[in-house]
Enzyme design. Structure first.
Site, short mmCIF file in Angstrom:
data_model
loop_
_atom_site.label_atom_id
_atom_site.label_comp_id
_atom_site.label_asym_id
_atom_site.label_seq_id
_atom_site.Cartn_x
_atom_site.Cartn_y
_atom_site.Cartn_z
N GLU A 60 2.12 1.25 1.41
CA GLU A 60 2.00 2.41 0.76
C GLU A 60 3.04 3.33 1.37
OE1 GLU A 60 -0.98 0.93 1.12
OE2 GLU A 60 -1.64 0.85 -0.73
N HIS A 129 -12.76 4.68 -1.18
CA HIS A 129 -12.03 4.56 -2.31
C HIS A 129 -12.54 5.68 -3.51
CE1 HIS A 129 -10.80 0.75 -0.99
NE2 HIS A 129 -10.51 0.14 -2.14
#
Lengths: 327, 325
Positions: A60, A129
């Site tokens: 990322e 998450h």
């Protein structure tokens, strides 16, 4: 108008902007061959090719930084985070490089980049998450943030974000991807300005300020409350930054009572800022202290019952409305 | 080897002198408290960036870390704009808003000046991606220190560049120390260049105290990249004579080590090479050196006489076109 899903609306926005501007490209994990982890980029690889729809490894920070670099030299990247929980691995690129560049360079390098993907808790994904990141990113000058709750807003805001000359975060919602709503026909170039809230329901007794996942909750609450003869106005912020303060003040000046329903956590959350702004500008308009409905201030538990206890809900919004209405 | 892209060596020597004299003057002004923040000097490493400049085109992209004064000067940013930036003046290369670590000069393809170690390496990959995307034959030069090679962003960027075959040269300016930590104490490899192998990127080593070695190695690498886009990694072994920053007495290294490198000074070496070959007289060198000193001194005067950025501009660059939120 026709009815499409939130996912389809985002897909149309991407396709239209890719078609319109050769400098636009989409990069992220599983966006190309897999057609998107949530199928938002379905069909785009076939249509636009592998130079413009680019699968990345799980890096990322690396691919977010590539987007910033490409934006410095004239491209208009769309960077997909599979979820904004993973954007935290790229935090330095999103908060240090993208929004600081224009100031640090004395105005030479603006960064026209869109970071997009689902944000906020979904369903039983556990603590790592389930982050609602809007309050984190809202603290950084130079970023813009929008939080579409309907298919129409998703399409219009994403298209505007891609054309904006600044870094814009489009915080989507996994729970809303399959939701449906009316959207203008394909040939209509739907652009919704950043920083414009929308009244999703008019009312006279109380204003429920909401965004993203709390919009359907607020609408459900308003529906129930109508049966109890409380008329709730539902104001969807649509953008967190810029914030449509005028719309907030106008609604509150009408109803005099406010519940802020936010999907993030209470400490330094979006609602805290909104409460401050309201009391600063129109303290005398308030007939009751403002109530906030947010997540509980804990890491998200996996257990379904406990997760429900952490999340905002229509029931919690109804209770908060009754409290501010002294009902 | 020589290529048509190579630039005149006497001109390159004069740029090395300008960098050194500018930084000596900056150091003096910093000690006189005319300059705020941090100030990291490049003195001793001049042959690295100038060797790279000599091997590339002015429109190739260049991006570097926080020890960036030399990279801007090498790219053609004026000493006046560089000194004014240190002074925080509106005439600075970043309008006084960036400071020593954040020099930018878009017109000269100088893309910063980045102060989070390793964070700009993915940006370089993105710039190279853009060049490839548009079918340009530009090369991106990405400079960083030996300290950056243990940062995650560096590894991610190398993998991405290798994967997408991006036209970028990762130039590690190995000056043996990341602040006060030596390479032996920070890096599990015996030699830094071996990092490239893990990403299937060709690695090269050059002597950073030798302008011609840096230029020739890079010219060869650049030539290959222009023909067929791919990344390369060049470890350039060099040395900074000063501490990590102005506040660092550099007590972690020996006088002997410093003296050894000083004896191998890149400016002295190129001067000797050119003199021996009859391309430069002592008079010419002295005149160039005086010119560099005069330019540096004049830049101080320029900076001191320049205006501060106006207070009303505080929000001007937060968003493009001066938008507010």
């Amino acid at each position: 108008m026709r009815e499409i899903t939130y996912r389809q609306a985002l897909n149309e926005a991407l396709a239209e902007e890719l078609e319109r501007d050769q400098n636009v490209f989409l990069m992220g994990e599983e966006v190309a061959q897999y057609n998107g982890a949530y199928k938002v980029s379905q069909g785009l690889l076939d249509r636009f090719g592998s130079m413009r729809i680019i699968d990345t490894p799980i890096s990322e920070n690396g691919f977010a930084g590539m987007g910033v670099g490409a934006a410095m030299v004239g491209l208009r990247p769309i960077i997909e985070f599979m979820t904004f929980s993973f954007s935290l691995v790229a935090f330095d690129q999103v908060v240090n490089n993208a929004p600081n560049m224009l100031t640090m360079s004395g105005g030479q390098f603006n960064i026209p980049i869109t970071f997009r993907g689902p944000n906020g808790p979904a369903h039983q994904l556990g603590a790592t998450h389930s982050h609602a990141t809007e309050c984190l990113y809202a603290n950084f000058p130079g970023l813009k943030i929008c939080t579409p709750a309907t298919p129409r807003d998703a399409k219009g805001l994403l298209k505007t974000a891609i054309r904006d000359n600044n870094p814009v975060l489009v915080l989507e919602s996994e729970l809303l991807y399959s939701s449906k709503g009316m959207v203008e026909p394909l040939e209509h170039d739907l652009l919704i300005p950043l920083g414009q809230a929308e009244l999703k329901r008019e009312g006279s007794d109380v204003t429920i300020i909401c965004y993203a996942q709390t919009v359907p909750l607020a609408l459900a609450a308003a529906e129930t409350l109508e049966g109890e003869e409380i008329s709730a106005e539902v104001l969807d912020l649509r953008s967190i930054k810029p914030l449509d303060l005028q719309a907030i003040l106008a609604s509150v000046s009408k109803t005099h009572r406010v519940v802020v329903a936010e999907q993030d956590r209470p400490y330094c959350g979006i609602g805290a800022e909104i409460c401050f702004r309201i009391q600063k500008e129109i303290f005398d308009e308030l007939d009751a202290p403002i109530a906030r409905v947010s997540q509980e201030d804990v890491p998200m538990p996996y257990n379904e019952r406990l997760e429900q206890a952490v999340l905002p809900s229509a029931e919690k919004i109804i209770a908060a409305v009754k409290k501010v209405c002294y009902a | 080897m020589s290529s048509p892209e190579q630039r005149d060596e006497v001109e390159m020597l004069s740029l090395m002198l300008l960098i050194r004299r500018f930084e000596e003057r900056a150091s003096q002004q910093y000690q006189a408290q005319k300059i705020g923040g941090f100030c990291h000097l490049y003195i001793g490493q001049e042959a690295v960036v100038i060797g790279a400049i000599a091997a590339t085109r002015p429109d190739d992209y260049l991006i570097t870390a926080y020890r960036d004064h030399a990279h801007a000067l090498a790219r053609g940013t004026s000493a006046d704009a560089c000194m004014a930036e240190l002074y925080g003046k509106v005439t600075g290369c970043s309008r006084g808003l960036g400071g020593s670590m954040h020099y930018f000069d878009k017109a000269n393809h100088m893309y910063g000046g980045h102060a989070i170690v390793g964070a700009h390496v993915p940006l370089a990959a993105g710039m190279a991606f853009a060049a490839k995307y548009r079918g340009e034959d530009r090369v991106t030069l990405c400079f960083f220190g030996d300290g950056a090679i243990n940062q995650g962003s560096f590894h991610e960027a190398l993998n991405l560049a290798g994967l997408y075959k991006l036209p970028v040269i990762f130039i590690c300016e190995n000056n043996l120390f990341a602040m006060g930590t030596s390479v032996e104490r920070s890096t599990s490899l015996k030699q830094i260049v071996d990092r490239a192998e893990g990403y299937d990127i060709a690695g090269y080593v050059a002597d950073g105290m030798n302008f011609r070695d840096v230029r020739d190695k890079l010219a060869e690498v650049v030539d290959g990249i222009r023909k067929d886009p791919h990344p390369a990694f060049v470890e350039i072994r060099t040395y900074r004579y000063r501490g990590h920053s102005m506040s660092d007495p550099a007590s972690y290294r020996t006088k002997d080590q410093l003296e050894k490198f000083r004896m191998d000074d890149p400016i002295t070496r190129l001067r000797a090479q050119l003199t021996r070959e009859g391309k430069l007289t002592n008079e010419q060198f002295d005149a160039m050196d005086k010119g560099a000193k005069d330019t540096a001194l004049a830049s101080v005067k320029f900076a001191e006489q320049s205006e501060e950025p106006p207070l009303e501009d505080l929000y001007k660059y937060t968003y493009a076109n001066g938008e507010s939120t």
